[in-house]
Design an enzyme around this catalytic site. Structure first.
Site, mmCIF file in Angstrom:
data_model
loop_
_atom_site.group_PDB
_atom_site.id
_atom_site.type_symbol
_atom_site.label_atom_id
_atom_site.label_comp_id
_atom_site.label_asym_id
_atom_site.label_seq_id
_atom_site.Cartn_x
_atom_site.Cartn_y
_atom_site.Cartn_z
ATOM 1 C CE LYS A 24 3.973 -23.431 9.182
ATOM 2 N NZ LYS A 24 4.624 -24.502 8.446
ATOM 3 N NE ARG A 78 6.050 -27.146 13.131
ATOM 4 C CZ ARG A 78 4.944 -27.844 12.891
ATOM 5 N NH1 ARG A 78 4.138 -27.488 11.928
ATOM 6 N NH2 ARG A 78 4.636 -28.888 13.617
ATOM 7 N N GLY A 96 1.561 -26.637 1.700
ATOM 8 C CA GLY A 96 2.103 -27.923 1.275
ATOM 9 C C GLY A 96 3.209 -27.843 0.234
ATOM 10 C CG MET A 116 8.318 -24.118 0.371
ATOM 11 S SD MET A 116 8.927 -22.545 0.905
ATOM 12 C CE MET A 116 7.608 -21.941 1.890
ATOM 13 N NE ARG A 129 -2.751 -22.292 6.236
ATOM 14 C CZ ARG A 129 -2.060 -23.307 5.791
ATOM 15 N NH1 ARG A 129 -0.818 -23.140 5.412
ATOM 16 N NH2 ARG A 129 -2.565 -24.511 5.728
ATOM 17 C CG HIS A 157 -17.916 -10.702 -34.474
ATOM 18 N ND1 HIS A 157 -18.736 -11.786 -34.522
ATOM 19 C CD2 HIS A 157 -18.709 -9.605 -34.500
ATOM 20 C CE1 HIS A 157 -19.982 -11.377 -34.594
ATOM 21 N NE2 HIS A 157 -19.989 -10.051 -34.593
ATOM 22 C CB SER A 168 -17.545 7.031 -25.292
ATOM 23 O OG SER A 168 -17.457 5.728 -24.764
ATOM 24 C CB THR A 203 -9.635 1.363 -24.985
ATOM 25 O OG1 THR A 203 -10.754 0.742 -24.356
ATOM 26 C CG2 THR A 203 -9.355 2.693 -24.340
ATOM 27 C CB CYS A 206 -17.866 2.166 -24.767
ATOM 28 S SG CYS A 206 -17.314 2.894 -26.316
ATOM 29 C CE1 TYR A 255 -19.852 6.044 -20.197
ATOM 30 C CE2 TYR A 255 -20.073 8.376 -19.655
ATOM 31 C CZ TYR A 255 -20.090 7.347 -20.590
ATOM 32 O OH TYR A 255 -20.344 7.626 -21.900
#
Ligand code: PEP
Ligand code: MG
Length: 970
Positions: free
Chosen positions: A23, A126, A135, A137, A404, A520, A855, A858, A923, A943
């Site tokens: 502000k 303010r 809204g 504070m 803002r 799964h 590939s 992970t 993948c 990729y």
């Protein structure tokens, strides 16, 4: 020299939101742009931090406890503790003097005097942190009023009603916010007075009330709305009398609950500054920060803005409003906002009266409207944001109170970013960065209608986005049967197995009471784009009774429920949903993203439907086709079981030949859909026993068959007439006993680390040979038909290079050679491997020399690195690990950069060094996660591959990573 804590709006650096708060920065910006802003100054966030500093550690500790979401009673006690600590604090050294000094300047600028009844300066105090917390504070208005000043104000404005209304508002706000007196005391008094006023006015001045009705049909008689004086002078006088009484009553309330109301404006100011500092620790503010993950590096404490009051309640040529430079719901380039005539700011928020639209403002105050719109567009260009602007009109003169960046719906966010780039306000790169990857996901799925007032009965993990209602069924076969009859069903299971997948396709959504984000059910649901909530543990399922219980509620088969895969919420009954908004601007934004990203984006897709969706969303091929799902049709499963149960190689080969012919058309279809684009097909991976019936099931059938057999055998007639039936029973018993023996042999203690993946290919090379053959044959046939398939065969679960050498030599290369010879075509095939064991990462250099691509799997790599079972952790200890911050996030969702990520980095770098042509992808589920994608970009992958609905997320996230890298922000 004491620290400098204060900047006038003319001098503060408006780019420094961290210091001035949002502000404060916006007020400085607008002042410096020459827009009409009431004069004022900002006390920095640094002052607020210094205010807290002496007791910060204690407070931080309590906030940590609040983060654990304690029960309400404990929560309230903790908040009280924080506030008791804050109330012992004093303003940092030197601040009071600086405030005085700057108030002097303010007096000079405004030509008014603080505390002077002749020409009083009133101020607002303010709050405003570095990022907007709307809204959350507190703010105090009309500060500086007291028993004397109010008289002066009345004289000056020539309006006692206005002055006493301002005073009673101030006493109320000051009492509530600064002195912590519950609002209800003020409300009660005001309501009493309001009622008495109306009653008296109606009785005594009926004629005036009638006259008002005629002239101002929209006006309703109430104490907080000024009666038009020229039409109803006596009613006006009466309102003033009542307001004066209210003021006295309010002062009494303050005296009773706190002490004598401080008449000294300087004392008021000091207390109000402290209260605004304190409001940083409002329960609302604390929980908003927790919920939105606002950490101190983003926003640390609030600034305090002291601004000369301007009044929107000075008459019908005054008012207060909010203006958005574009429509925050649709993104349309059209001013949007509201204006409430003759009112102060909090009236708009409180919804006391219905505000006017901006179009109406244009009619009543055209000059103000034009000035507003012009300034809005200017601010939009400068800040490169859609703006949300607060303004006040005092007797026809416009004042800006704040600007803002507007909060918008995901659809509006995308549309405005694209439009602003087309208008030249921002660059394409900036437009892309404005849209967070997860935002676009919200545009692709149905959502619970925000207008619906429904309470969830349980909450699980939001495993696959989308909200959907359906009738509950508990068995996948029932799901299929009901769906055939045209019913919408939600498949409810404790957990799911690959065997259930036909039920997934039939159902509109999946709900499980166990399982994590990579269970799964979750993986498959995401892959096929079905909404799913998993691990909703409050749900107790009873398969026998075909019902589930949640608390006292019993949900039977056929009852309607709604699940929300965006939030994990589960509702009873049908809750309305809204359809995804597939807006053209999203297409544009994604096409821009494609110009910038370096990472390729492929899809994890197993069946044609997935591949078609993935292509529609822009997938550049398939990064993982799990063939397991192709075996789910009954005749295929039967053939596969025969392969697994075969005792000799010859027998196995016979069944394999049949099986490979069954699945070849599926491979062909997938390669055809993705013609010209790479398709990675993975050789079989899961432990074999997963394709066989469970021992308990076999035992049950064996027992039942034996009972039937012996019962029949013991009867007289059996010997004569039923010998054929008995022989059949004997055959079945033998079959079942053999099956049980084989299943028990295959049973493993730790199947995830057992006889699966490439290990199956090593022990049964013919298995991999025939699977590879089916793939190569499919490609060869397509080539003959004029297509351009790009087949990539992938070997899973490799830990040693010799495994690859072995299956290549014994299975894959012979398969390619044989097909090429038999069909007389050359089939270009790449051979690659999944990297999902730690050893594969560490020996990537050696492995890379044997393959065309890596590939990273992970999901398994995370499991292997942590030694966490991916199917179990999320409902066991993961929630606690996250809550206790032992782990910063769930490593099955976002890559663990330091551990698993390091292995990915080593594997990528060493692999590429040893084989410069090596292509590297991922993948695992992380391939669709924005934060992980950024990391994967950095470590040099080629990729990512993600489930079809995550393709758009990945395209955008990959562009974010590339652009941030260019800007040096990665
Ligand atoms: C993985 O392990 O990351 C992977 C993609 O394979 P799956 O999930 O099928 O084990
Ligand atoms: Mg795996």
């Amino acid at each position: 020299m004491p620290k400098r804590y204060i900047y006038q709006f003319e001098e503060g650096d408006w780019r420094n939101k961290k210091l001035l708060g949002g502000k404060g920065a916006s007020l400085a910006q607008m002042t410096q742009l020459g827009l009409p802003v009431p004069p004022g100054f900002t006390i920095t966030t640094e002052a607020c931090r210094d205010f807290y500093a002496p007791r910060k550690e204690e407070i931080d500790k309590i906030v940590k406890e609040l983060e654990r979401n304690p029960p309400p009673k404990v929560r309230d006690e903790l908040i009280r503790k924080i506030w008791d600590i804050i109330n012992t604090l004093s303003l940092p050294e030197g601040l009071s003097e600086q405030v005085k000094e700057h108030m002097k300047k303010l007096e000079e600028k405004s030509g008014k005097k603080f505390g002077s009844p002749e020409n009083p300066l009133l101020v607002s105090v303010r709050s405003g942190a570095a990022i907007s917390m709307p809204g959350m504070m507190d703010t105090v208005l009309n500060l500086g009023l007291n028993d004397e000043v109010v008289k002066g104000l009345a004289k000056l404005a020539n309006n006692e009603w206005f002055a006493y209304d301002a005073y009673r508002r101030f006493l109320n706000m000051f009492g509530k916010i600064v002195l912590e007196i519950p609002d209800k005391y003020f409300e009660e008094e005001f309501n009493k007075a309001d009622e008495a006023f109306r009653k008296e006015a109606m009785e005594k001045y009926k004629d005036e009330i009638e006259a008002i009705k005629e002239k101002y049909p929209k006006y309703t008689l109430r104490l907080d709305a000024q009666p038009p004086r020229e039409v109803a002078p006596k009613t006006w006088e009466l309102a003033v009398k009542y307001l004066k009484e209210v003021v006295e009553k309010f002062k009494e309330i303050i005296k009773k609950h706190w002490g004598e109301f401080p008449q000294d404006p300087w004392k008021q100011l000091e207390l109000a500054i402290k209260a605004v500092f304190r409001s940083w620790m409002n329960p609302r503010a604390i929980f908003y920060r927790i919920a939105n993950n606002i950490t101190p590096d983003v926003a640390d404490c609030t600034a305090v803005n002291i601004v000369m009051m301007v009044f929107g309640n000075m008459g019908w040529d005054s008012g207060t409003g909010v203006y958005f430079t574009r429509d925050p719901a649709t993104g349309e380039d059209k001013p949007y906002g509201e204006f409430l005539p003759n009112a102060q700011g909090e009236d708009v928020v409180a919804g006391i009266r219905t505000p006017l639209s901006l179009d109406e403002l244009k009619k009543t105050l055209p000059k103000v409207y034009d000035q507003l719109i012009e300034a809005g567009k200017k601010l939009e260009r400068l800040n490169k944001e859609v703006m949300d602007i607060e303004f006040t009109v005092e007797r026809g003169k416009l004042y800006f109170l704040q600007n803002r960046a507007a909060k918008m719906t995901p659809a509006a966010r995308v549309k405005t970013a694209v439009d602003m780039a087309k208008e030249g306000i921002i660059s394409k790169e900036e437009a892309i960065l404005k849209v967070s990857p997860d935002t676009v996901l919200k545009l692709l799925y149905p959502r619970i209608d925000p207008k619906a007032k429904a309470e969830p009965v349980a909450k699980g993990l939001p495993a696959s986005p989308g909200a959907v209602s359906g009738q509950v069924v508990f068995h996948p076969d029932d799901a299929v049967a009901w769906a055939r009859k045209g019913k919408k069903v939600i498949l409810v299971r404790v957990e799911t197995k690959p065997d259930d997948v036909h039920g997934f396709y039939a159902a509109v959504g999946i709900l499980t009471s166990r399982g994590g984000m990579t269970s799964h059910a979750a993986v498959v649901a995401r892959a096929i784009g079905k909404p799913a909530v998993v691990g909703a543990e409050a749900i107790k399922i009873d398969y026998d009774k075909k019902e589930f219980r949640v608390g006292d509620i019993v949900v039977k088969e056929g009852d309607w429920v709604t699940i929300d895969g965006n939030t994990g919420n589960v509702y009873i009954g049908k809750v309305p949903t809204v359809e995804p908004e597939l807006i053209p601007e999203l297409q544009t934004l994604l096409s821009w993203a494609d110009e910038f990203r370096r990472l390729g984006v492929r899809a994890n897709a197993d069946v044609p439907d997935d591949a078609i969706i993935a292509k529609k969303f822009g997938a550049e091929g398939i990064g993982l086709l799990r063939i397991e799902r192709m075996f789910r049709k009954p005749e295929r499963l039967e053939a596969l079981r025969k392969v697994i149960l075969a005792e000799t190689k010859e027998e196995r080969e016979e069944h394999l030949k049949r099986l490979s012919q069954m699945i070849k058309p599926d491979f062909k279809e997938m390669l055809r859909i993705m013609d010209g684009l790479p398709v990675v097909i993975r050789l079989i991976d899961p432990p074999l026993h997963e394709f066989l019936p469970a021992p308990e099931e076999i035992l049950k059938e064996l027992y039942e068959t034996k009972v039937a057999y012996y019962t029949l055998k013991s009867t007289e007639i059996a010997r004569e007439v039923a010998s054929e039936v008995l022989r059949k029973y004997e055959e079945r018993i033998k079959e079942l006993e053999d099956l049980l023996k084989r299943v028990l042999v295959l049973k493993e203690h730790n199947p995830m680390m057992g006889h699966r993946g490439v290990r199956v290919g090593v022990t049964y090379p013919e298995f991999y040979y025939y699977l590879a053959r089916a793939m190569v044959e499919a490609a060869a046939e397509l080539i003959k038909e004029g297509y351009h398939p790009k087949l990539e065969i992938m070997i899973p679960q490799v830990s040693h290079v010799n495994e690859i050498r072995y299956v290549k030599n014994k299975a894959i290369i012979p398969a390619i050679n044989d097909v090429e010879k038999e069909l007389g075509v050359k089939v270009p095939v790449k051979i690659g491997t999944m990297i999902e064991t730690v050893r594969a990462c560490l020996t990537a250099a050696e492995i890379a020399k044997e393959v065309d691509f890596f590939s990273f799997g992970t999901n398994d790599l995370t499991q292997a690195t942590f030694s966490f079972s991916r199917d179990d952790v999320e409902n066991k200890f993961m929630p606690q690990y996250l809550e206790l911050e032992i782990l910063p996030y769930n490593p099955f969702q976002t890559l663990d950069f330091e551990g698993v990520g390091k292995l990915v980095e080593i594997g990528t770098k060493e692999g590429k060094k040893a084989n410069p042509k090596l292509e590297v992808g991922i993948c695992g589920e992380h391939g669709g996660d924005p934060r992980s994608i950024e990391f994967l970009h950095k470590v040099g992958l080629d990729y990512v591959s993600a489930s079809p609905f995550r393709i758009v997320v990945a395209r955008l996230a990959a562009a974010h990573a590339a652009i941030k890298e260019k800007l040096g922000k990665l």
